[in-house]
Scaffold this active site. Structure first.
Site, PDB file in Angstrom:
ATOM      1  CG  HIS A 367      -8.164  15.148   3.894  1.00  6.29           C
ATOM      2  ND1 HIS A 367      -7.971  15.172   2.548  1.00  6.29           N
ATOM      3  CD2 HIS A 367      -7.049  14.600   4.425  1.00  6.29           C
ATOM      4  CE1 HIS A 367      -6.795  14.656   2.274  1.00  6.29           C
ATOM      5  NE2 HIS A 367      -6.216  14.304   3.390  1.00  6.29           N
ATOM      6  CB  CYS A 679       1.292  -6.120   9.659  1.00  6.76           C
ATOM      7  SG  CYS A 679       0.654  -7.173   8.361  1.00  6.76           S
TER       8      CYS A 679
HETATM    9  C1  PEP Z   1      -4.585  -7.650   7.102  1.00  5.22           C
HETATM   10  O1  PEP Z   1      -5.352  -8.305   6.386  1.00  5.22           O
HETATM   11  O2  PEP Z   1      -4.530  -7.771   8.340  1.00  5.22           O
HETATM   12  C2  PEP Z   1      -3.711  -6.642   6.499  1.00  5.22           C
HETATM   13  C3  PEP Z   1      -2.798  -6.035   7.225  1.00  5.22           C
HETATM   14  O3  PEP Z   1      -3.898  -6.344   5.194  1.00  5.22           O
HETATM   15  P1  PEP Z   1      -5.074  -5.377   4.659  1.00  5.22           P
HETATM   16  O4  PEP Z   1      -5.740  -4.754   5.849  1.00  5.22           O
HETATM   17  O5  PEP Z   1      -4.415  -4.391   3.764  1.00  5.22           O
HETATM   18  O6  PEP Z   1      -5.957  -6.350   3.932  1.00  5.22           O
END
Ligand code: PEP
Ligand code: MG
Length: 759
Positions: A367, A679
């Site tokens: 935090h 992502c």
């Molecule tokens: C990834 O693997 O790129 C992803 C977005 O999932 P996580 O980071 O939650 O494994």
């Protein structure tokens, strides 16, 4: 010898300080090998020297005083060659240098082995014999093995040695420009120059004893009064911090107030007091128990909640044990330093004065880090051997990009950092202006820029940062903060809230992705190879009761008009997807049969396992969208554990193979009209986002803190420029070459400051 080795390593690791550890190594090695001298030299890179830091056999006053040129003498030879040197008559060797201070004239037999950590030679371990002696193979092997095992200890001593001044101790008024550089293990980006102020409060939680309460009523009253004062103080802190923090970050203080006001905490402490413990003892028990429960979870985010609880406990105990300190004056630019700086330590410093935070422990998931990020100040965590007490009043440069701090910087370095600090302030003002601008390339090619989120606090922050949707909602976090699987209605409420918070923008809800480094306290998974084992979809398909509950909740969460998607993680086989789709259809049919209204989510698959790269079309035909998780895709393509610091240098999303894989997915999915998003962290990297767009990706999702940066990069290049850069990048041979190409391109576009800020 194996047993001796084991015992030395165990004793060294449990030595109370590095000096004891060193003395122990030299004494025990000397006894084991039966030689006349054993010594340790450590590399002082700053002065390009080797320093004798421990010896059994040489003159005691030589320790700390003997400094050899880094490449000189036999010690320098061992370090330069990074391999053992074994000589029966050292004095006859051309590299031999006589050092009178050591009193070593009579020694002939010499065996030196390098101490190496992460490819870096930290120092040299030497044994010597006054007579001629060729040390045996087994003795050499013993030293090499020992050196490899104690390298971690030496790495810390190396830092301590830097701090050991040539004359007297480090302190204000001593020789300026000492330029002592210390490295941390984690950081919050940014740079600052300021005066060190040590966290003033001694920690009392661990040392608070149990004691029989003399008067239970009095102890109860004491506790209630301390609790009320703490609640009032927390409210005041919140008010005080409001000018520098966004609402989402201020939520931390609301959470603290909630814990204090919530019946469960006060109730448990009252029970402890009623059963005869005095108030401080009862508080310690409750904090310890609740914090330990959180600590046991294998999730760094949740573990930080344990730190929050302890932080609160410290504050309450200080009130109860009246160890409050006097008001103090702060310099204009404070670098707050401490063994474990907490979120509330920060709040003791007037907001306008706080420039940076340096902590011997902690991580960027804590935090304190969240607050530092929110306030736009740098922080460095995990600075081993930070001499907290000796730093008070000294000038410190904090570089959150490299995760390093420099104590008493040289004037030139100081000037450079002051310049960077000003440049950064201008940069963050510019970035802030982009918040409400749509994300597009210079020639108006639109890119959908969304945020990755996990908890409500993130979602609020993402909203404030101008995200055009949630590209990845990691549902497992809501599972991890509970002590059992959340029920269907509870989950539906959570997902509904997530969708509403972002309406009318789209939201992608990912189904439970546990395993790997993410575990639930009530559902432990212990495996030798967790990333290759029972993870993500593999777990949920094996537990249809858990999966169906989540799918039903996700379906129930949407209403007509809601734009949302259900995303399946960690798929490596088409039959897994078919099974998941089958269960989704079943969940929908059941709900409709029960007369429960359902939303109309799209379905997406995460591309994280290399096998998917070769069957993109088959996947794309079955679902509405693909979402590339570059964090896992990079780990699996490069066979590099994303959480293992030993191989961290090999882990790079800018590896041409990773880029080729991403481009390949976009290319194969396009003719089928299946959109592809990215992502993983790469989407938020200034170089990465540009390459993604150049590779044909039109939808990026990343941490809300990176959104404006991504907008700035993309608006500085045309689509065609991005495509050309991407073509060049995939033709290169190494991540370093790709980085150089992109650094150059960003620099030429006037985004030099951003490259620094993005790494
Ligand atoms: C990834 O693997 O790129 C992803 C977005 O999932 P996580 O980071 O939650 O494994
Ligand atoms: Mg993943």
């Amino acid at each position: 010898m194996l047993e001796a080795l084991r015992r030395i390593v165990v004793d060294v690791s449990s030595a109370p300080d590095s000096r004891t550890a060193l003395n122990l190594i030299v004494a025990r090695v000397k006894a084991e090998i039966g030689c006349d001298v054993c010594s340790v030299y450590i590399a002082d890179e700053r002065r390009a020297e080797h320093v004798l830091v421990a010896s059994d056999g040489l003159r005691p006053d030589a320790v700390g005083a003997v400094r050899l040129p880094r490449t000189g003498g036999l010690v320098g030879l061992v370090a330069a060659r990074a391999e053992p040197v074994n000589l029966d008559d050292a004095s006859a060797h051309p590299s031999y240098q006589f050092v009178p201070k050591t009193g070593e004239a009579p020694f002939h037999g010499f065996l030196g082995v390098p101490v190496i950590l992460a490819r870096r030679v930290l120092g040299v371990l030497v044994v010597q014999q006054s007579a001629r002696r060729r040390f045996g193979d087994d003795e050499g092997a013993f030293l090499v093995t020992l050196a490899a095992q104690v390298a971690g200890v030496l790495a810390q001593i190396e830092v301590a040695e830097y701090l050991k001044p040539d004359t007297g101790s480090l302190g204000p008024g001593k020789a300026a420009s000492r330029n002592v550089i210390l490295s941390g293990t984690d950081s919050v980006r940014g740079v600052a120059v300021g005066s060190a102020v040590a966290v003033r409060t001694a920690r009392v939680l661990a040392t608070t004893p149990d004691r029989v309460a003399d008067d239970v009523e009095l102890e109860l009253a004491r506790f209630r009064s301390a609790l009320q004062t703490e609640i009032a103080s927390m409210r005041a802190i919140r008010l005080n911090m409001a000018p520098r923090l966004a609402e989402a970050d201020l939520a931390l203080f609301d959470a603290y107030i909630l814990i204090l006001e919530g019946g469960s905490f006060a109730g448990e402490v009252a029970t402890g007091i009623a059963s005869g413990n005095w108030a401080p003892g009862a508080v310690r028990h409750v904090i310890d128990r609740q914090a330990n429960q959180l600590q046991a979870l294998d999730d760094p985010y949740i573990r930080t909640r344990a730190d929050d609880l302890r932080d609160l406990g410290e504050r309450l105990l200080r009130r109860l044990r009246s160890t409050g300190e006097q008001e103090r004056e702060y310099p204009a630019r404070v670098v707050l330093v401490g063994e474990d700086v907490t979120a509330t330590d920060i709040t003791d410093v007037p907001v306008a004065c706080l420039s940076a935070v340096v902590s011997a422990s902690g991580t960027s998931a804590s935090h304190v880090a969240v607050l530092a990020r929110g306030m736009g100040i740098p922080a460095v965590f995990g600075v081993g051997n930070l001499p907290v007490a000796g730093l008070e009043g000294l000038e410190i440069v904090v570089d959150g990009y490299s995760g390093r701090v420099c104590i008493e910087p040289r004037p030139q370095l100081r000037r450079e950092y002051l310049r960077l600090e000003l440049e950064e302030q201008a940069l963050s003002r510019d970035l802030e202006r982009l918040r409400d601008h749509p994300c597009a390339t210079a020639d108006a090619h639109p890119v959908s820029l969304m945020a990755n989120t996990a908890l409500f606090a993130d979602i609020a922050a993402a909203r404030q940062s101008g995200a055009a949707g949630i590209g990845l909602y990691r549902s497992e976090m809501h599972f991890a903060v509970r002590d059992r699987f959340p029920g269907e209605t509870e989950q539906a409420g959570i997902y509904r809230r997530v969708i509403r918070m972002f309406s009318p923008y789209p939201v992608s809800l990912r189904t439970l992705d546990i395993g790997g480094d993410k575990a639930l306290p009530y559902f432990p998974i212990n495996e030798a190879n967790p990333y290759l084992g029972w993870r993500g979809m593999r777990v949920t398909l094996d537990h249809p009761e858990i999966f169906l509950t989540q799918l039903r909740a996700m379906l129930r969460a949407g209403e007509a008009g809601d734009r949302y998607r259900i995303l399946f993680p960690m798929i490596s086989q088409l039959p897994e997807l078919d099974e998941a789709l089958g269960l989704l259809a079943r969940a929908r049919a059941e709900l409709l049969e029960e007369g429960i209204p359902v939303g109309n989510p799209e379905v997406g698959v995460m591309v994280e396992v290399p096998a998917v790269l070769y069957q993109v079309e088959a996947y794309a035909r079955r679902v509405d969208a693909l979402s590339i998780g570059t964090n896992d895709l990079t780990q699996y393509l490069l066979a590099t554990d994303r959480t293992n610091s030993r191989v961290a240098a090999l882990y790079s999303g800018l590896h041409p193979a990773v880029l080729k894989a991403i481009g390949g997915v976009a290319e194969q999915a396009a003719p089928l009209g299946c959109p592809v998003a990215v992502c993983g962290e790469l989407a938020g990297d200034p170089a990465g986002c540009l390459l993604m767009v150049g590779l044909g990706i039109d939808s990026l999702s990343t941490s809300h803190a990176s959104l404006n940066k991504v907008k700035w990069v993309l608006k500085s290049f045309t689509l065609n420029q991005a495509q050309r850069l991407a073509q060049e990048a995939v033709a290169l041979e190494s991540p370093a070459e790709v980085e150089a190409l992109l650094s150059d391109a960003l620099d030429r576009a006037g985004l030099g400051a951003l490259i620094r800020a993005g790494r």
